[in-house]
Design a protein around this motif. Sequence first.
Motif, short mmCIF file in Angstrom:
data_model
loop_
_atom_site.label_atom_id
_atom_site.label_comp_id
_atom_site.label_asym_id
_atom_site.label_seq_id
_atom_site.Cartn_x
_atom_site.Cartn_y
_atom_site.Cartn_z
N PHE A 113 15.43 100.78 13.76
CA PHE A 113 15.99 100.45 12.46
C PHE A 113 17.52 100.45 12.50
O PHE A 113 18.17 100.42 11.47
CB PHE A 113 15.51 101.46 11.40
N THR A 114 18.06 100.48 13.72
CA THR A 114 19.51 100.58 13.87
C THR A 114 20.25 99.52 13.06
O THR A 114 21.26 99.81 12.42
CB THR A 114 19.89 100.44 15.35
N TYR A 115 19.77 98.28 13.08
CA TYR A 115 20.48 97.20 12.42
C TYR A 115 19.96 96.91 11.02
O TYR A 115 20.24 95.85 10.45
CB TYR A 115 20.44 95.96 13.30
N TYR A 116 19.21 97.86 10.49
CA TYR A 116 18.68 97.71 9.15
C TYR A 116 19.58 98.39 8.13
O TYR A 116 20.11 99.47 8.37
CB TYR A 116 17.29 98.35 9.05
N ALA A 117 19.71 97.77 6.99
CA ALA A 117 20.31 98.45 5.85
C ALA A 117 19.30 99.48 5.35
O ALA A 117 18.09 99.27 5.42
CB ALA A 117 20.59 97.45 4.74
N ILE B 36 20.30 92.45 3.73
CA ILE B 36 20.43 92.81 2.31
C ILE B 36 21.87 92.64 1.85
O ILE B 36 22.80 93.11 2.48
CB ILE B 36 19.95 94.26 2.09
N ILE B 37 22.02 91.98 0.73
CA ILE B 37 23.34 91.84 0.11
C ILE B 37 23.43 92.75 -1.11
O ILE B 37 24.39 93.48 -1.30
CB ILE B 37 23.61 90.37 -0.28
N ASP B 38 22.40 92.68 -1.95
CA ASP B 38 22.34 93.53 -3.14
C ASP B 38 21.47 94.73 -2.82
O ASP B 38 20.23 94.64 -2.89
CB ASP B 38 21.79 92.74 -4.32
N TYR B 39 22.08 95.85 -2.53
CA TYR B 39 21.35 97.05 -2.11
C TYR B 39 20.55 97.67 -3.25
O TYR B 39 19.69 98.51 -3.00
CB TYR B 39 22.32 98.08 -1.55
#
Length: 124
Positions: A29-33, A102-105
């Motif tokens: 999940f390293t590159y996951y928001a 993801i842009i809108d968290y």
Amino acid sequence: QGRLVESGGGLVQPGGSLRLSCAASGRTFTYYAMGWFRQAPGKERVFVAGITWSSSTTYYADSVKGRFTVSRDNAKSTVTLQMNSLKPEDTAVYYCAAGRGIIDYTRDVKYDHWGQGTQVTVSS
């Protein structure tokens, strides 16, 4: 497939602190928001905090800003939510979530991996 497991919930008095952890396994999940959401009884699930994959940016709901801190350790595949100055209105089940691009968290529909949740109860 990937799995997220939250821990650290419990009962705490108003003004107290809790530290929630989210452990990721089964995939990277390293590159996951990453985000934290909560759901109180009878209410919709709402955004609490979010963090970019590099930890360069964090996001907070107005209701927790200044009291909660989100952080992550990609080497340990963990995300932490430090909660201070807890209030009774913070009582809820807290969920950890992960998503890419993801842009809108704040929008839960953008996350595609969810933990099972951990209960936080703030009461005297």
